[in-house]
Motif scaffolding. Structure first.
Motif, PDB file in Angstrom:
ATOM      1  N   CYS A  75     -49.450 -48.321  44.112  1.00  9.80           N
ATOM      2  CA  CYS A  75     -48.421 -48.177  45.152  1.00  9.80           C
ATOM      3  C   CYS A  75     -47.621 -46.885  45.014  1.00  9.80           C
ATOM      4  O   CYS A  75     -46.414 -46.860  45.253  1.00  9.80           O
ATOM      5  CB  CYS A  75     -47.502 -49.382  45.197  1.00  9.80           C
ATOM      6  N   LEU A  76     -48.292 -45.814  44.628  1.00 13.53           N
ATOM      7  CA  LEU A  76     -47.683 -44.483  44.524  1.00 13.53           C
ATOM      8  C   LEU A  76     -46.362 -44.484  43.761  1.00 13.53           C
ATOM      9  O   LEU A  76     -45.309 -44.183  44.314  1.00 13.53           O
ATOM     10  CB  LEU A  76     -47.473 -43.871  45.913  1.00 13.53           C
ATOM     11  N   PRO A  77     -46.415 -44.793  42.504  1.00 16.77           N
ATOM     12  CA  PRO A  77     -45.163 -44.780  41.732  1.00 16.77           C
ATOM     13  C   PRO A  77     -44.649 -43.353  41.572  1.00 16.77           C
ATOM     14  O   PRO A  77     -45.417 -42.395  41.644  1.00 16.77           O
ATOM     15  CB  PRO A  77     -45.598 -45.346  40.377  1.00 16.77           C
ATOM     16  N   PRO A  78     -43.337 -43.197  41.369  1.00 14.95           N
ATOM     17  CA  PRO A  78     -42.827 -41.853  41.076  1.00 14.95           C
ATOM     18  C   PRO A  78     -43.311 -41.451  39.687  1.00 14.95           C
ATOM     19  O   PRO A  78     -43.032 -42.138  38.708  1.00 14.95           O
ATOM     20  CB  PRO A  78     -41.310 -42.026  41.125  1.00 14.95           C
ATOM     21  N   LEU A  79     -44.083 -40.383  39.635  1.00 20.91           N
ATOM     22  CA  LEU A  79     -44.660 -39.919  38.374  1.00 20.91           C
ATOM     23  C   LEU A  79     -44.565 -38.418  38.260  1.00 20.91           C
ATOM     24  O   LEU A  79     -44.619 -37.701  39.269  1.00 20.91           O
ATOM     25  CB  LEU A  79     -46.145 -40.295  38.274  1.00 20.91           C
TER      26      LEU A  79
ATOM     27  N   THR B 157     -42.325 -38.177  49.426  1.00 21.24           N
ATOM     28  CA  THR B 157     -42.769 -36.796  49.299  1.00 21.24           C
ATOM     29  C   THR B 157     -43.440 -36.604  47.950  1.00 21.24           C
ATOM     30  O   THR B 157     -42.917 -37.030  46.923  1.00 21.24           O
ATOM     31  CB  THR B 157     -41.592 -35.816  49.447  1.00 21.24           C
ATOM     32  N   ALA B 158     -44.607 -35.983  47.993  1.00 22.49           N
ATOM     33  CA  ALA B 158     -45.284 -35.543  46.770  1.00 22.49           C
ATOM     34  C   ALA B 158     -45.093 -34.035  46.694  1.00 22.49           C
ATOM     35  O   ALA B 158     -45.125 -33.349  47.718  1.00 22.49           O
ATOM     36  CB  ALA B 158     -46.766 -35.898  46.815  1.00 22.49           C
ATOM     37  N   TYR B 159     -44.878 -33.540  45.500  1.00 23.52           N
ATOM     38  CA  TYR B 159     -44.678 -32.102  45.301  1.00 23.52           C
ATOM     39  C   TYR B 159     -45.782 -31.550  44.413  1.00 23.52           C
ATOM     40  O   TYR B 159     -46.116 -32.139  43.389  1.00 23.52           O
ATOM     41  CB  TYR B 159     -43.324 -31.834  44.637  1.00 23.52           C
ATOM     42  N   HIS B 160     -46.323 -30.406  44.821  1.00 22.56           N
ATOM     43  CA  HIS B 160     -47.294 -29.667  44.020  1.00 22.56           C
ATOM     44  C   HIS B 160     -46.587 -28.379  43.602  1.00 22.56           C
ATOM     45  O   HIS B 160     -46.200 -27.572  44.446  1.00 22.56           O
ATOM     46  CB  HIS B 160     -48.547 -29.378  44.851  1.00 22.56           C
ATOM     47  N   ILE B 161     -46.411 -28.206  42.304  1.00 21.23           N
ATOM     48  CA  ILE B 161     -45.597 -27.122  41.750  1.00 21.23           C
ATOM     49  C   ILE B 161     -46.449 -26.270  40.823  1.00 21.23           C
ATOM     50  O   ILE B 161     -47.220 -26.788  40.026  1.00 21.23           O
ATOM     51  CB  ILE B 161     -44.399 -27.713  40.967  1.00 21.23           C
ATOM     52  N   ASP B 162     -46.294 -24.957  40.934  1.00 21.84           N
ATOM     53  CA  ASP B 162     -47.015 -24.022  40.066  1.00 21.84           C
ATOM     54  C   ASP B 162     -45.989 -23.162  39.330  1.00 21.84           C
ATOM     55  O   ASP B 162     -45.237 -22.420  39.951  1.00 21.84           O
ATOM     56  CB  ASP B 162     -47.937 -23.136  40.914  1.00 21.84           C
ATOM     57  N   LEU B 163     -45.968 -23.270  38.014  1.00 22.77           N
ATOM     58  CA  LEU B 163     -44.985 -22.548  37.197  1.00 22.77           C
ATOM     59  C   LEU B 163     -45.576 -21.314  36.510  1.00 22.77           C
ATOM     60  O   LEU B 163     -44.958 -20.778  35.587  1.00 22.77           O
ATOM     61  CB  LEU B 163     -44.392 -23.499  36.149  1.00 22.77           C
ATOM     62  N   TYR B 164     -46.730 -20.858  36.952  1.00 22.55           N
ATOM     63  CA  TYR B 164     -47.421 -19.755  36.284  1.00 22.55           C
ATOM     64  C   TYR B 164     -46.541 -18.511  36.119  1.00 22.55           C
ATOM     65  O   TYR B 164     -46.586 -17.849  35.093  1.00 22.55           O
ATOM     66  CB  TYR B 164     -48.704 -19.393  37.044  1.00 22.55           C
TER      67      TYR B 164
ATOM     68  N   ASP C  44     -36.850 -35.310  39.658  1.00 19.87           N
ATOM     69  CA  ASP C  44     -35.755 -36.253  39.443  1.00 19.87           C
ATOM     70  C   ASP C  44     -36.220 -37.654  39.066  1.00 19.87           C
ATOM     71  O   ASP C  44     -35.406 -38.570  38.953  1.00 19.87           O
ATOM     72  CB  ASP C  44     -34.884 -36.321  40.693  1.00 19.87           C
ATOM     73  N   GLY C  45     -37.522 -37.842  38.876  1.00 16.29           N
ATOM     74  CA  GLY C  45     -38.042 -39.154  38.531  1.00 16.29           C
ATOM     75  C   GLY C  45     -38.173 -40.086  39.721  1.00 16.29           C
ATOM     76  O   GLY C  45     -38.472 -41.262  39.558  1.00 16.29           O
ATOM     77  N   LYS C  46     -37.962 -39.571  40.931  1.00 17.30           N
ATOM     78  CA  LYS C  46     -38.043 -40.393  42.135  1.00 17.30           C
ATOM     79  C   LYS C  46     -39.217 -40.004  43.027  1.00 17.30           C
ATOM     80  O   LYS C  46     -39.425 -40.619  44.065  1.00 17.30           O
ATOM     81  CB  LYS C  46     -36.744 -40.281  42.929  1.00 17.30           C
ATOM     82  N   SER C  47     -39.948 -38.965  42.630  1.00 18.55           N
ATOM     83  CA  SER C  47     -41.032 -38.438  43.458  1.00 18.55           C
ATOM     84  C   SER C  47     -42.323 -38.367  42.659  1.00 18.55           C
ATOM     85  O   SER C  47     -42.313 -38.418  41.428  1.00 18.55           O
ATOM     86  CB  SER C  47     -40.692 -37.029  43.953  1.00 18.55           C
ATOM     87  N   LEU C  48     -43.412 -38.221  43.374  1.00 17.32           N
ATOM     88  CA  LEU C  48     -44.702 -37.949  42.759  1.00 17.32           C
ATOM     89  C   LEU C  48     -44.823 -36.431  42.658  1.00 17.32           C
ATOM     90  O   LEU C  48     -44.799 -35.742  43.680  1.00 17.32           O
ATOM     91  CB  LEU C  48     -45.829 -38.529  43.618  1.00 17.32           C
ATOM     92  N   CYS C  49     -44.890 -35.911  41.441  1.00 19.45           N
ATOM     93  CA  CYS C  49     -44.911 -34.463  41.224  1.00 19.45           C
ATOM     94  C   CYS C  49     -46.120 -34.069  40.385  1.00 19.45           C
ATOM     95  O   CYS C  49     -46.375 -34.653  39.332  1.00 19.45           O
ATOM     96  CB  CYS C  49     -43.651 -33.999  40.500  1.00 19.45           C
ATOM     97  N   PHE C  50     -46.844 -33.068  40.879  1.00 21.35           N
ATOM     98  CA  PHE C  50     -47.954 -32.460  40.148  1.00 21.35           C
ATOM     99  C   PHE C  50     -47.481 -31.076  39.724  1.00 21.35           C
ATOM    100  O   PHE C  50     -47.114 -30.264  40.572  1.00 21.35           O
ATOM    101  CB  PHE C  50     -49.182 -32.311  41.054  1.00 21.35           C
ATOM    102  N   VAL C  51     -47.485 -30.792  38.423  1.00 15.42           N
ATOM    103  CA  VAL C  51     -46.986 -29.509  37.921  1.00 15.42           C
ATOM    104  C   VAL C  51     -48.087 -28.791  37.158  1.00 15.42           C
ATOM    105  O   VAL C  51     -48.560 -29.277  36.125  1.00 15.42           O
ATOM    106  CB  VAL C  51     -45.747 -29.696  37.012  1.00 15.42           C
ATOM    107  N   GLU C  52     -48.484 -27.623  37.688  1.00 14.28           N
ATOM    108  CA  GLU C  52     -49.430 -26.758  36.990  1.00 14.28           C
ATOM    109  C   GLU C  52     -48.647 -25.803  36.093  1.00 14.28           C
ATOM    110  O   GLU C  52     -47.557 -25.386  36.429  1.00 14.28           O
ATOM    111  CB  GLU C  52     -50.262 -25.957  37.985  1.00 14.28           C
ATOM    112  N   TRP C  53     -49.202 -25.484  34.942  1.00 18.66           N
ATOM    113  CA  TRP C  53     -48.612 -24.568  33.963  1.00 18.66           C
ATOM    114  C   TRP C  53     -47.289 -25.092  33.405  1.00 18.66           C
ATOM    115  O   TRP C  53     -46.316 -24.347  33.296  1.00 18.66           O
ATOM    116  CB  TRP C  53     -48.428 -23.169  34.559  1.00 18.66           C
TER     117      TRP C  53
END
Length: 173
Positions: free
Chosen positions: A30-34, A90-97, A115-124
């Motif tokens: 169920c799309l948990p905030p991760l 909202t899902a966020y795709h983040i690139d910290l390169y 903030d622990g309330k969204s689905l976030c994908f973080v590269e780098w």
């Protein structure tokens, strides 16, 4: 206790399939905030995996690499079990390169996104010391055209995701 999945992806197509499997496991939970972090050298397949995951989660249209914009947001439909209806998240795709210090991600306002309330994908993520602890840590290691992918839980929510994935048969192979 932590959970781990190890996968071999023969090519880009197999990496995309792995991303789709991740999307199905997220949907089953169920799309948990991760917070999901992805490690790997340039061209390892981090963005390929995230694109396939987002596509499986229902994102239509172009899924851009966040390399220049830093953050790309995507609206997803999620079934809210309490409300018994679909809600937008909202899902966020983040690139910290391009980051070089631990303060840059905070100065960029990413503390609000992470903030622990969204689905976030973080590269780098290694470019931003001080990030919150990841729920799922994905490491992609190229081996010629192939990739070795390891997925490690960093929280009970990450462990539940890997367990769900493995019990659905997605962990085989």
């Amino acid at each position: 206790m932590t959970a781990t999945l190890l996968r071999h992806c023969a090519d880009d197509s197999a990496t995309s399939q792995l991303g789709a499997e991740l999307g199905r496991a997220l949907r089953a939970r169920c799309l948990p905030p991760l917070l999901i972090v992805l490690h790997g050298e340039l061209g390892a397949g981090k963005t390929t995996l995230v694109r396939a995951t987002l596509r499986e989660l229902g994102v239509r249209g172009r899924i851009k690499s966040p390399s220049y914009a830093l953050v790309e947001p995507y609206n997803l439909e999620k079934l809210d079990l309490e409300l018994k209806r679909s809600v937008q998240i909202t899902a966020y795709h983040i690139d910290l390169y391009r980051f070089s210090s631990s303060e840059e991600w905070l100065d960029a306002g990413l503390g609000d996104v992470l903030d622990g309330k969204s689905l976030c994908f973080v590269e780098w993520p290694e470019r931003a010391p001080g990030l919150p602890t990841a729920d799922l840590d994905i490491r992609i290691t190229p081996r010629g055209e192939a990739r070795e992918v390891s997925l490690h839980s960093g929280s009970p929510a990450g462990e539940a995701l890997i367990d769900c994935w493995a019990s659905a048969g997605a962990g085989a192979g």
